[in-house]
Design a protein around this motif. Structure first.
Motif, short mmCIF file in Angstrom:
data_model
loop_
_atom_site.label_atom_id
_atom_site.label_comp_id
_atom_site.label_asym_id
_atom_site.label_seq_id
_atom_site.Cartn_x
_atom_site.Cartn_y
_atom_site.Cartn_z
N SER A 1 29.65 -7.23 45.57
CA SER A 1 30.09 -5.96 45.00
C SER A 1 30.68 -5.05 46.08
O SER A 1 31.71 -4.40 45.87
N ILE B 1 34.41 -3.40 46.35
CA ILE B 1 34.68 -1.97 46.52
C ILE B 1 35.62 -1.75 47.70
O ILE B 1 36.54 -0.93 47.64
N GLN C 1 28.05 0.69 40.54
CA GLN C 1 29.45 0.58 40.94
C GLN C 1 30.34 0.20 39.77
O GLN C 1 31.57 0.28 39.88
N VAL D 1 33.51 -6.86 42.06
CA VAL D 1 32.51 -5.87 41.65
C VAL D 1 31.83 -6.32 40.36
O VAL D 1 30.59 -6.29 40.25
#
Length: 186
Positions: free
Chosen positions: A21, A25, A145, A174
Motif C-alpha cells: 500500500s 501511495i 488509504q 493500494v
C-alpha cells in the motif's frame, strides 16, 4: 511506532500488505514532471515529519483507549476522544486568543454553522479511534488509504482529470494492499 510504544505485533502478511500500500501511495504521489525525474526537496521532509507526528498521535490514541482497561469499546473511545478534543480546543482557543484575538469572537458567533461540522468530525474521529482500539494503528491507517482511491476516482469523474498509467499502478497496489490487510492481516 506501534511496535516501539505499545509492543504491537504485525504478521508478515500484514507487513507485506502495508508495504504494498505504501509503495502504491508513493507511485500516486510522485509529481507529474516533464522530464520524468523527481528530486527531493523541503516538502518531502515536511511531509515525512508530518507523517511521523501523525503516526505517534495515532498510536497514542490507541494506547490511551487501551489504557482504560475493561471499559466498553464505546466508553473508552468516547472518553479518549473527548479528552483529546478538549485539549485541542483549549490549545486552539489559547493560540487564537494570543495571535488573532478577533477570531475567537467570530468562532463563537458561528457556532450554529460550525457545530454540525464539529459533530460530524467527532463521529468520524470516533470511528478512527474505535478502529485503533480494535487493531494496530499501522493496519488501520493502511486500510484508511482507500480514501486516496476515492479521491482519484472523484477527480477523474468530476474534474475530468486524466489518470496516468503510474497512478493506475499505484491505485492497484493500494487496493491490493488494503485487500491483503483485510483478508490476511490477522
Amino acid at each position: 511506532v506501534g511496535i516501539v510504544l505499545l509492543g504491537d505485533a504485525l504478521t508478515l502478511p500484514a507487513l507485506l500488505a502495508i508495504l504494498t500500500s505504501i509503495f502504491g501511495i508513493i507511485l500516486i504521489s510522485l509529481p507529474k514532471s516533464a522530464g520524468g525525474r523527481w528530486t527531493p526537496d523541503g516538502s518531502l521532509w515536511i511531509g515525512l515529519l508530518s507523517g511521523a507526528c501523525f503516526a505517534v498521535s495515532s498510536v497514542s490514541l490507541r494506547g490511551a483507549s487501551l489504557s482504560l482497561g475493561e471499559a466498553s469499546l464505546l466508553l473508552s473511545t468516547t472518553t479518549t476522544l473527548a479528552f483529546v478534543t478538549l485539549i485541542q480546543s483549549a490549545m486552539l482557543l489559547a493560540w487564537l486568543g494570543v495571535r488573532e484575538r478577533g477570531q475567537v469572537g467570530k468562532l463563537f458567533r458561528a457556532w450554529h454553522h460550525a457545530g454540525w461540522v464539529g459533530v460530524i468530525g467527532f463521529l468520524g474521529s470516533m470511528a478512527w479511534v474505535m478502529a485503533f482500539t480494535l487493531k494496530d494503528a499501522a493496519s488501520v491507517k493502511a486500510v484508511g488509504q482507500v480514501e486516496i482511491l476515492f479521491t482519484l476516482v472523484a477527480s477523474h469523474l468530476i474534474f475530468r482529470e486524466r489518470i496516468t498509467p503510474r497512478e493506475l499502478a499505484g491505485i492497484l497496489l493500494v487496493a491490493s494492499g488494503v485487500v491483503g490487510i483485510v483478508l490476511l492481516g490477522g
